[in-house]
Design a protein around this motif. Structure first.
Motif, PDB file in Angstrom:
ATOM      1  N   ARG A  87      75.749  34.714 104.720  1.00 51.97           N
ATOM      2  CA  ARG A  87      74.589  33.922 104.296  1.00 51.97           C
ATOM      3  C   ARG A  87      73.401  34.839 104.026  1.00 51.97           C
ATOM      4  O   ARG A  87      72.670  34.649 103.031  1.00 51.97           O
ATOM      5  CB  ARG A  87      74.233  32.902 105.380  1.00 51.97           C
ATOM      6  CG  ARG A  87      72.939  32.133 105.120  1.00 51.97           C
ATOM      7  CD  ARG A  87      73.062  31.206 103.919  1.00 51.97           C
ATOM      8  NE  ARG A  87      71.808  30.524 103.660  1.00 51.97           N
ATOM      9  CZ  ARG A  87      71.416  29.395 104.274  1.00 51.97           C
ATOM     10  NH1 ARG A  87      72.185  28.844 105.209  1.00 51.97           N
ATOM     11  NH2 ARG A  87      70.274  28.833 103.964  1.00 51.97           N
ATOM     12  N   LEU A  88      73.181  35.840 104.863  1.00 48.13           N
ATOM     13  CA  LEU A  88      72.058  36.747 104.658  1.00 48.13           C
ATOM     14  C   LEU A  88      72.238  37.577 103.382  1.00 48.13           C
ATOM     15  O   LEU A  88      71.272  37.866 102.678  1.00 48.13           O
ATOM     16  CB  LEU A  88      71.900  37.662 105.873  1.00 48.13           C
ATOM     17  CG  LEU A  88      71.514  36.949 107.177  1.00 48.13           C
ATOM     18  CD1 LEU A  88      71.475  37.935 108.343  1.00 48.13           C
ATOM     19  CD2 LEU A  88      70.164  36.249 107.033  1.00 48.13           C
ATOM     20  N   VAL A  89      73.475  37.939 103.091  1.00 44.97           N
ATOM     21  CA  VAL A  89      73.738  38.659 101.836  1.00 44.97           C
ATOM     22  C   VAL A  89      73.402  37.768 100.644  1.00 44.97           C
ATOM     23  O   VAL A  89      72.782  38.216  99.668  1.00 44.97           O
ATOM     24  CB  VAL A  89      75.210  39.123 101.774  1.00 44.97           C
ATOM     25  CG1 VAL A  89      75.556  39.621 100.373  1.00 44.97           C
ATOM     26  CG2 VAL A  89      75.466  40.220 102.802  1.00 44.97           C
ATOM     27  N   ARG A  90      73.791  36.491 100.695  1.00 43.88           N
ATOM     28  CA  ARG A  90      73.471  35.580  99.596  1.00 43.88           C
ATOM     29  C   ARG A  90      71.966  35.397  99.445  1.00 43.88           C
ATOM     30  O   ARG A  90      71.453  35.282  98.321  1.00 43.88           O
ATOM     31  CB  ARG A  90      74.157  34.229  99.821  1.00 43.88           C
ATOM     32  CG  ARG A  90      75.666  34.264  99.651  1.00 43.88           C
ATOM     33  CD  ARG A  90      76.241  32.862  99.489  1.00 43.88           C
ATOM     34  NE  ARG A  90      75.991  32.021 100.656  1.00 43.88           N
ATOM     35  CZ  ARG A  90      76.810  31.944 101.695  1.00 43.88           C
ATOM     36  NH1 ARG A  90      77.923  32.675 101.721  1.00 43.88           N
ATOM     37  NH2 ARG A  90      76.523  31.150 102.717  1.00 43.88           N
ATOM     38  N   GLU A  91      71.240  35.375 100.571  1.00 40.60           N
ATOM     39  CA  GLU A  91      69.781  35.260 100.492  1.00 40.60           C
ATOM     40  C   GLU A  91      69.180  36.483  99.816  1.00 40.60           C
ATOM     41  O   GLU A  91      68.254  36.377  99.002  1.00 40.60           O
ATOM     42  CB  GLU A  91      69.191  35.072 101.890  1.00 40.60           C
ATOM     43  CG  GLU A  91      69.578  33.773 102.559  1.00 40.60           C
ATOM     44  CD  GLU A  91      69.196  32.563 101.720  1.00 40.60           C
ATOM     45  OE1 GLU A  91      68.030  32.474 101.299  1.00 40.60           O
ATOM     46  OE2 GLU A  91      70.078  31.714 101.473  1.00 40.60           O
ATOM     47  N   ALA A  92      69.699  37.653 100.136  1.00 43.25           N
ATOM     48  CA  ALA A  92      69.218  38.876  99.487  1.00 43.25           C
ATOM     49  C   ALA A  92      69.525  38.859  97.994  1.00 43.25           C
ATOM     50  O   ALA A  92      68.709  39.311  97.175  1.00 43.25           O
ATOM     51  CB  ALA A  92      69.862  40.099 100.146  1.00 43.25           C
ATOM     52  N   VAL A  93      70.674  38.331  97.627  1.00 43.51           N
ATOM     53  CA  VAL A  93      71.046  38.209  96.217  1.00 43.51           C
ATOM     54  C   VAL A  93      70.066  37.294  95.495  1.00 43.51           C
ATOM     55  O   VAL A  93      69.634  37.571  94.363  1.00 43.51           O
ATOM     56  CB  VAL A  93      72.484  37.690  96.078  1.00 43.51           C
ATOM     57  CG1 VAL A  93      72.771  37.248  94.644  1.00 43.51           C
ATOM     58  CG2 VAL A  93      73.477  38.755  96.507  1.00 43.51           C
ATOM     59  N   ARG A  94      69.693  36.191  96.125  1.00 43.43           N
ATOM     60  CA  ARG A  94      68.734  35.270  95.517  1.00 43.43           C
ATOM     61  C   ARG A  94      67.385  35.948  95.305  1.00 43.43           C
ATOM     62  O   ARG A  94      66.727  35.747  94.280  1.00 43.43           O
ATOM     63  CB  ARG A  94      68.564  34.030  96.399  1.00 43.43           C
ATOM     64  CG  ARG A  94      69.778  33.114  96.428  1.00 43.43           C
ATOM     65  CD  ARG A  94      69.524  31.902  97.302  1.00 43.43           C
ATOM     66  NE  ARG A  94      68.410  31.092  96.784  1.00 43.43           N
ATOM     67  CZ  ARG A  94      67.902  30.047  97.418  1.00 43.43           C
ATOM     68  NH1 ARG A  94      68.384  29.695  98.615  1.00 43.43           N
ATOM     69  NH2 ARG A  94      66.911  29.363  96.883  1.00 43.43           N
ATOM     70  N   VAL A  95      66.971  36.770  96.261  1.00 41.53           N
ATOM     71  CA  VAL A  95      65.709  37.504  96.115  1.00 41.53           C
ATOM     72  C   VAL A  95      65.803  38.474  94.940  1.00 41.53           C
ATOM     73  O   VAL A  95      64.900  38.536  94.095  1.00 41.53           O
ATOM     74  CB  VAL A  95      65.359  38.253  97.416  1.00 41.53           C
ATOM     75  CG1 VAL A  95      64.188  39.204  97.183  1.00 41.53           C
ATOM     76  CG2 VAL A  95      65.038  37.266  98.525  1.00 41.53           C
ATOM     77  N   ALA A  96      66.902  39.229  94.871  1.00 44.25           N
ATOM     78  CA  ALA A  96      67.074  40.196  93.777  1.00 44.25           C
ATOM     79  C   ALA A  96      67.070  39.500  92.425  1.00 44.25           C
ATOM     80  O   ALA A  96      66.532  40.023  91.445  1.00 44.25           O
ATOM     81  CB  ALA A  96      68.366  40.979  93.971  1.00 44.25           C
ATOM     82  N   GLY A  97      67.642  38.308  92.367  1.00 47.18           N
ATOM     83  CA  GLY A  97      67.685  37.576  91.103  1.00 47.18           C
ATOM     84  C   GLY A  97      66.353  36.998  90.691  1.00 47.18           C
ATOM     85  O   GLY A  97      66.149  36.694  89.514  1.00 47.18           O
TER      86      GLY A  97
END
Length: 264
Positions: A182-192
C-alpha cells in the motif's frame, strides 16, 4: 321440360369429386436439389482443406512491434508461435497469456493474423515511475504499482523509492495498517501527480509513513508532500511556491491550504 340425356348423365358420373390431386415433383427439380447439395458438401470440404490441410495458409513468419527495452527476439521466443501450423488454428489467447506470464514488462499485447502467412505481435511495455533498490539492483515499478522487472542499472530520470518506515515503536501501527504494498502504491500516486518540471528533477521519493512522503531533488532541495491525497492541488501550489521563492531549499505542501517554504 326434357330431362338430361343419357350422354349428359354419363359425363357427370365420370367427373371426379373433391380437390384436385397434387402433382408429383418433376425429376429435373429433384436432380437440381441433389446437385446443389453435393456441391455444398464439396465446397465445405475444399474450404476445410484449404484452411487446415494445404500449404497456402500456414504461419510463415512472426513480426514484432512496439518494443523498447525488450528485443523482438525475446518477444518471439516467449510467444512460441507455431510456425508452419495452419493460420486458422493459431490460439491467439494462448499466445497473449504466454507473453504476459513470461515477460511481465509487457503491459498490453495484441496478437493479429496477417493473412496469408504472418502473425503480428504488437506490444506495449510498462514504463517505470519509481525504482526500488534491492541487493544492488533496481526493481522497476510502474504507474499501477506493479513491480515488473529487476535491472542492474537505474534508468535515467526515474526516481528511487526509499521506504523508511519504522516497523517498531510509534510507526509500527501505521506499518501494520497499510503494509509495504500500500505504501508503494501511495508513493506511485505521488510520483504521478508531480509537475513535469519537478518530476524531471526528483531523485528520491522517501516514504516514512502513509501521510509523510517527501521528495529529494537533484539540486539538493526537498519537498514535503504529505499523503498522496489532493495531488493535483499540491502540484499547482508547489509550482507557484517555487516561482515565488526560487531561492528556497525546502517546500512544504503537505497541507495545501497552508503551504510554506524555507531556507535560502
Amino acid at each position: 321440360m326434357a330431362g338430361p340425356t343419357t350422354a349428359e348423365r354419363g359425363e357427370r358420373q365420370q367427373k371426379p369429386s373433391g380437390p384436385p390431386l397434387a402433382r408429383r415433383p418433376r425429376r429435373p427439380r429433384l436432380r437440381m436439389i441433389v446437385i446443389l447439395a453435393v456441391a455444398a458438401v464439396l465446397l465445405g470440404a475444399g474450404g476445410t482443406w484449404v484452411l487446415y490441410g494445404s500449404a497456402w495458409l500456414r504461419v510463415g513468419h512472426v513480426s514484432v512491434s512496439g518494443t523498447d527495452v525488450l528485443t523482438p527476439a525475446e518477444v518471439r521466443d516467449a510467444a512460441d508461435v507455431p510456425v508452419g501450423a495452419p493460420m486458422i488454428s493459431v490460439d491467439i489467447n494462448a499466445i497473449e497469456a504466454r507473453l504476459r506470464q513470461k515477460l511481465p514488462r509487457i503491459d498490453t499485447v495484441d496478437v493479429v493474423r496477417s493473412w496469408p502467412h504472418g502473425i503480428g505481435l504488437k506490444v506495449t511495455e510498462r514504463t517505470p515511475v519509481l525504482l526500488l533498490r534491492k541487493d544492488g539492483n533496481f526493481v522497476e515499478v510502474d504507474d499501477e504499482g506493479v513491480r515488473f522487472a529487476t535491472v542492474s542499472e537505474a534508468p535515467k530520470a526515474v526516481p528511487a523509492l526509499e521506504l523508511s518506515v519504522s516497523r517498531t515503536g510509534p510507526g509500527a501501527a501505521g506499518f501494520r495498517r497499510f503494509g509495504v504494498d500500500r505504501l508503494v502504491r501511495e508513493a506511485v500516486r505521488v510520483a504521478g501527480a508531480l509537475p513535469a518540471a519537478v518530476a524531471q528533477q526528483t531523485r528520491t521519493v522517501q516514504v516514512r509513513s502513509y501521510d509523510n512522503i517527501s521528495l529529494q531533488l537533484a539540486d539538493g532541495r526537498t519537498v514535503g508532500w504529505g499523503s498522496s491525497e489532493n495531488g493535483r492541488a499540491k502540484a499547482r501550489i508547489l509550482t507557484a511556491l517555487m516561482k515565488a521563492a526560487p531561492g528556497a531549499r525546502h517546500f512544504d505542501v503537505s497541507v495545501p491550504t497552508a503551504p510554506a517554504s524555507s531556507g535560502s
